[in-house]
Design a protein around this motif. Sequence first.
Motif, PDB file in Angstrom:
ATOM      1  N   GLY A 140       0.778  -1.559  -0.185  1.00 29.01           N
ATOM      2  CA  GLY A 140       0.078   0.432  -0.031  1.00 29.01           C
ATOM      3  C   GLY A 140       0.477   1.422  -0.213  1.00 29.01           C
ATOM      4  N   VAL A 141       2.226   1.059  -0.142  1.00 29.54           N
ATOM      5  CA  VAL A 141       2.951   2.359  -0.127  1.00 29.54           C
ATOM      6  C   VAL A 141       3.751   2.650  -1.860  1.00 29.54           C
ATOM      7  N   PRO A 142       2.519   3.260  -3.000  1.00 31.26           N
ATOM      8  CA  PRO A 142       3.788   2.946  -3.846  1.00 31.26           C
ATOM      9  C   PRO A 142       4.755   4.044  -4.137  1.00 31.26           C
ATOM     10  N   PHE A 143       5.998   4.152  -4.718  1.00 30.36           N
ATOM     11  CA  PHE A 143       6.998   5.264  -4.663  1.00 30.36           C
ATOM     12  C   PHE A 143       7.808   5.026  -6.239  1.00 30.36           C
ATOM     13  N   VAL A 152      11.399   8.524  -3.787  1.00 29.53           N
ATOM     14  CA  VAL A 152       9.927   9.826  -3.670  1.00 29.53           C
ATOM     15  C   VAL A 152       8.329   8.655  -3.017  1.00 29.53           C
ATOM     16  N   ILE A 153       8.368   8.718  -2.146  1.00 30.95           N
ATOM     17  CA  ILE A 153       7.064   8.847  -1.928  1.00 30.95           C
ATOM     18  C   ILE A 153       5.493  10.094  -1.532  1.00 30.95           C
ATOM     19  N   GLN A 154       5.162  10.170  -2.714  1.00 32.58           N
ATOM     20  CA  GLN A 154       4.472  11.371  -2.321  1.00 32.58           C
ATOM     21  C   GLN A 154       3.141  11.493  -1.350  1.00 32.58           C
ATOM     22  N   SER A 155       2.792  10.123  -1.483  1.00 35.84           N
ATOM     23  CA  SER A 155       1.967  10.509   0.405  1.00 35.84           C
ATOM     24  C   SER A 155       2.501   9.735   1.493  1.00 35.84           C
ATOM     25  N   PRO A 156       3.627  10.506   2.363  1.00 35.95           N
ATOM     26  CA  PRO A 156       4.067   9.781   3.155  1.00 35.95           C
ATOM     27  C   PRO A 156       3.309   9.695   4.732  1.00 35.95           C
ATOM     28  N   GLU A 161      -5.251   8.861   9.469  1.00 36.78           N
ATOM     29  CA  GLU A 161      -5.785   8.645   8.520  1.00 36.78           C
ATOM     30  C   GLU A 161      -4.664   8.153   7.046  1.00 36.78           C
ATOM     31  N   ASP A 162      -4.069   7.977   7.254  1.00 39.42           N
ATOM     32  CA  ASP A 162      -2.783   7.490   6.299  1.00 39.42           C
ATOM     33  C   ASP A 162      -2.621   6.164   6.938  1.00 39.42           C
ATOM     34  N   LEU A 163      -2.761   5.859   7.834  1.00 36.74           N
ATOM     35  CA  LEU A 163      -2.445   4.278   7.902  1.00 36.74           C
ATOM     36  C   LEU A 163      -3.509   3.432   7.038  1.00 36.74           C
ATOM     37  N   LYS A 164      -4.346   3.963   7.087  1.00 39.51           N
ATOM     38  CA  LYS A 164      -5.699   3.338   6.650  1.00 39.51           C
ATOM     39  C   LYS A 164      -5.414   3.114   4.697  1.00 39.51           C
ATOM     40  N   ALA A 233       1.989   1.918  14.725  1.00 41.04           N
ATOM     41  CA  ALA A 233       0.881   1.036  14.358  1.00 41.04           C
ATOM     42  C   ALA A 233       2.042   0.580  12.251  1.00 41.04           C
ATOM     43  N   LEU A 234       2.898   1.814  12.893  1.00 39.14           N
ATOM     44  CA  LEU A 234       2.949   1.793  11.363  1.00 39.14           C
ATOM     45  C   LEU A 234       4.747   0.428  11.772  1.00 39.14           C
TER      46      LEU A 234
END
Length: 416
Positions: A140-143, A152-156, A161-164, A233-234
């Motif tokens: 779930g973490v595109p880069f 580069v990870i556009q959505s850190p 909320e980000d954990l979802k 959690a991460l």
Amino acid sequence: MGFSLLTSACCSYCNLGLGSKSSSLFLSLDFLPNTNSNGLLLTTKSRKFNSPRACGPPSDPLLVKAARGDRVNRPPAWMMRQAGRYMAVYRKLAEKYPSFRERSETTDLIVEISLQPWEAFRPDGVIIFSDILTPLPAFGVPFDIEEVRGPVIQSPIRSEEDLKTLHPIDFEKLQFVGESLRILRKEVGKQAAVLGFVGAPWTIATYIVEGGTTRTYTTIKSMCHTEPHVLRALLSHLAKAIAEYIIFQVDAGAHCIQIFDSWGGQLPPDMWERWSKPYIDEIVSVVKKKCPQTPIVLYINGNGGLLERMKGTGVDVIGLDWTVDMADGRKRLGSDISIQGNVDPAYLFSPLTALEDEIKRVVQCAGPKGHILNLGHGVLVGTPEEAVAHFFDVARSLKYDAQIDCNLVGASNLVA
């Protein structure tokens, strides 16, 4: 070489000779090194070491035996980043395929690149050409990887909320890794160990939280105090995914796995104990239950203040970077764990005689049991291929004396 070094300390480790059969070096596992113009001055008394797998299955590659602490006839050798830009054949291939993601996520290219140093130098370990960030999109973490900025990870991920966006690891998106390992295992056969690798949760999290590479780690270090529940959690999610990813690599053919906690050394030791070690512990525990015969190596860049804590993770091998003296590392870690390293990569730019002397010094200090010869960090860009070839030639020329019982590590000789 014409020198002899006497040793005596708490326990005996070895009697080594380099340069000529008459030269000798007596090393101990728990020795206190004293350096003078003649080298190390040490003392020792003999003792037995009983290993549950003292000789190991004859079919195991040399590197696997050394990782487990089994008796071997010489130190196995490989290099971190042994496939890459220092090789002319790799640079030529990179011109044709300029995208790193393509090179590291296409089975045929992965296999070809992984085998380039094997075909040129015959190391004892063939590590898959990949990246510690490769599995991120699968959970779930595109880069992206940009030419100048790097990853580069556009959505850190910095909030609940980000954990979802995270989800269980999807191995359908990583089939190129499994296929490559299966092919490498077939190509290499029993001549070398096939190595897989992963990033440690803390190191992977630095990219995910910071949004890419960083020199300061201020965002994630602040998060330890401002959003600790989010970071935990991460890290927990990463630990589960990485443990499963290791098992996936082993099932596909990896003989041995290295965990890179590359940025763990950026943490103060007490913070590493709190924010990195528990998640490595979890990974090791899960993998050991599923793959008990697979050695696990742990490497941290800048690990001088962490060695004893690293040992507490339960891994089989501790990788030393070049800032740790090998003799001191062996003394601090003791006889019941294997070590890897730790020639300074810059030695590969030195005269070959200097490189050879340093290899022999490192091997002498490590002792004849439980040592995998490597660099203290990855091969540097611009490294002469001649020096890499010499590194492996020297490693193959070193022999431990076989005149000892499988269950006894007492007076042993290394001759070159």
